[in-house]
Motif scaffolding. Sequence first.
Motif, PDB file in Angstrom:
ATOM      1  N   TYR A 194      -2.357  -5.541  -3.813  1.00 33.99           N
ATOM      2  CA  TYR A 194      -1.305  -4.614  -3.350  1.00 33.99           C
ATOM      3  C   TYR A 194       0.105  -5.230  -3.387  1.00 33.99           C
ATOM      4  O   TYR A 194       0.764  -5.427  -2.375  1.00 33.99           O
ATOM      5  N   ILE A 257      -6.100  -2.675  -5.590  1.00 32.13           N
ATOM      6  CA  ILE A 257      -5.320  -1.503  -5.196  1.00 32.13           C
ATOM      7  C   ILE A 257      -5.931  -0.896  -3.938  1.00 32.13           C
ATOM      8  O   ILE A 257      -7.143  -0.679  -3.861  1.00 32.13           O
ATOM      9  N   THR A 258      -5.090  -0.606  -2.940  1.00 31.52           N
ATOM     10  CA  THR A 258      -5.553   0.010  -1.686  1.00 31.52           C
ATOM     11  C   THR A 258      -4.960   1.404  -1.564  1.00 31.52           C
ATOM     12  O   THR A 258      -3.745   1.574  -1.454  1.00 31.52           O
ATOM     13  N   ASN A 259      -5.818   2.407  -1.546  1.00 33.41           N
ATOM     14  CA  ASN A 259      -5.362   3.797  -1.597  1.00 33.41           C
ATOM     15  C   ASN A 259      -4.639   4.270  -0.344  1.00 33.41           C
ATOM     16  O   ASN A 259      -3.817   5.178  -0.395  1.00 33.41           O
ATOM     17  N   ASP A 261      -2.712   2.441   1.627  1.00 35.24           N
ATOM     18  CA  ASP A 261      -1.642   1.487   1.937  1.00 35.24           C
ATOM     19  C   ASP A 261      -0.325   2.220   2.200  1.00 35.24           C
ATOM     20  O   ASP A 261       0.155   2.982   1.366  1.00 35.24           O
ATOM     21  N   LYS A 266       0.184   3.318  -2.830  1.00 39.27           N
ATOM     22  CA  LYS A 266      -0.755   3.306  -3.945  1.00 39.27           C
ATOM     23  C   LYS A 266      -0.060   3.653  -5.262  1.00 39.27           C
ATOM     24  O   LYS A 266      -0.329   3.047  -6.301  1.00 39.27           O
ATOM     25  N   GLU A 267       0.847   4.623  -5.236  1.00 37.00           N
ATOM     26  CA  GLU A 267       1.523   5.060  -6.454  1.00 37.00           C
ATOM     27  C   GLU A 267       2.301   3.916  -7.092  1.00 37.00           C
ATOM     28  O   GLU A 267       2.337   3.773  -8.321  1.00 37.00           O
ATOM     29  N   GLN A 269       1.658   0.618  -6.607  1.00 33.09           N
ATOM     30  CA  GLN A 269       0.680  -0.339  -7.108  1.00 33.09           C
ATOM     31  C   GLN A 269       0.169   0.095  -8.487  1.00 33.09           C
ATOM     32  O   GLN A 269       0.044  -0.723  -9.407  1.00 33.09           O
ATOM     33  N   GLU A 270      -0.124   1.378  -8.624  1.00 28.92           N
ATOM     34  CA  GLU A 270      -0.647   1.887  -9.894  1.00 28.92           C
ATOM     35  C   GLU A 270       0.385   1.780 -11.015  1.00 28.92           C
ATOM     36  O   GLU A 270       0.030   1.493 -12.164  1.00 28.92           O
ATOM     37  N   ILE A 284     -10.366  -0.953  -6.936  1.00 34.91           N
ATOM     38  CA  ILE A 284      -9.741   0.107  -6.142  1.00 34.91           C
ATOM     39  C   ILE A 284     -10.512   0.293  -4.838  1.00 34.91           C
ATOM     40  O   ILE A 284     -11.721   0.545  -4.854  1.00 34.91           O
ATOM     41  N   LYS A 286     -10.661   2.612  -1.774  1.00 33.74           N
ATOM     42  CA  LYS A 286     -10.185   3.939  -1.401  1.00 33.74           C
ATOM     43  C   LYS A 286      -9.930   4.105   0.093  1.00 33.74           C
ATOM     44  O   LYS A 286      -9.113   4.940   0.485  1.00 33.74           O
TER      45      LYS A 286
END
Length: 308
Positions: A194, A257-259, A261, A266-267, A269-270, A284, A286
């Motif tokens: 993250y 990635i932590t959804n 967060d 998350k956006e 991180q992605e 990932i 979630k």
Amino acid sequence: MKNFVDFNNFWDKKIKLIEDIQLKYDLNKTSFSKFDNIEFYDLTFTSYDNSVIYAKYIKNIKYRKIYPQKNIPVLFYFHGYPASSRNWLEKSTFASLGYDVVALDFRNQGGKSKDSSNSAPSVFGHLTVGLDENIENMIFYKNILDSLILSKIVSSFGDINEKEIVSFGASQGGAFSIIFSALNKNVTKCISLYPFLANFKNIYEKDNRKNAYGELTHHGRWFNTTGENTKNFLNNLYYLDTINFAKNLKCSVLFGITNLDEDCPKETQEKIYNEITSRKKACIYKKYYHENIPNFNDEIVKFLLEIE
């Protein structure tokens, strides 16, 4: 807004600056370093601007005994924001996997590194120091150069394999793991969980008072009330954006990635992950926030030991 060509030209010049710098450092064994298989050192060095910077250095003696003809790979550990290199125990776990370990204290945060300017150590505010000035006045810019100088120092040690460097970090450390790897061609593996310090233009438009980017919102309320300085300081932040560094990665990457967060959305991180074109793996989570993830720790071990 600056463009990616400007970004690469800027950092190419800074890499040349580091290549030409004369190293000045002290390496002292700690008082508790009394073991046969591992040694602990305090490493202090003078940075490009005469700031005195601190790092922990853990020397893997056991590995040297088992493989006397083999040079030692090095893992660079980057800590979260705001904090320090923390305890020795946490770093020692990586030595058990065959690495020497280096952990830098970022300037004016919770550790021993002190910026040579008039700014004093503080809990927060590092992201906005120098924001309305030149990028060379920004603490995070200075931290990047410190990490490159530290790498040059450690790579000069006699039995180090300077061609096998690993970077590791979460949050601020996750960003620096990517930044360091993008600027250091000898990094073979990058671990980032993250990552912070990214997507600044989009982040600035949001209410960040309750997350890791909060000081940007407060800075805007106090010093950029009508938005008159936005273009200038976003240009500075462009040179620090992890998304741009991710584009230049050439090493293998393990990315967590932590959804849920809220500190590092998350956006964002992605967006960082999607810019990576080298070999990469995303893990990932979630139902995780900005927190320790035991499963990711297991992924790190497999990644470092090359277990599929």
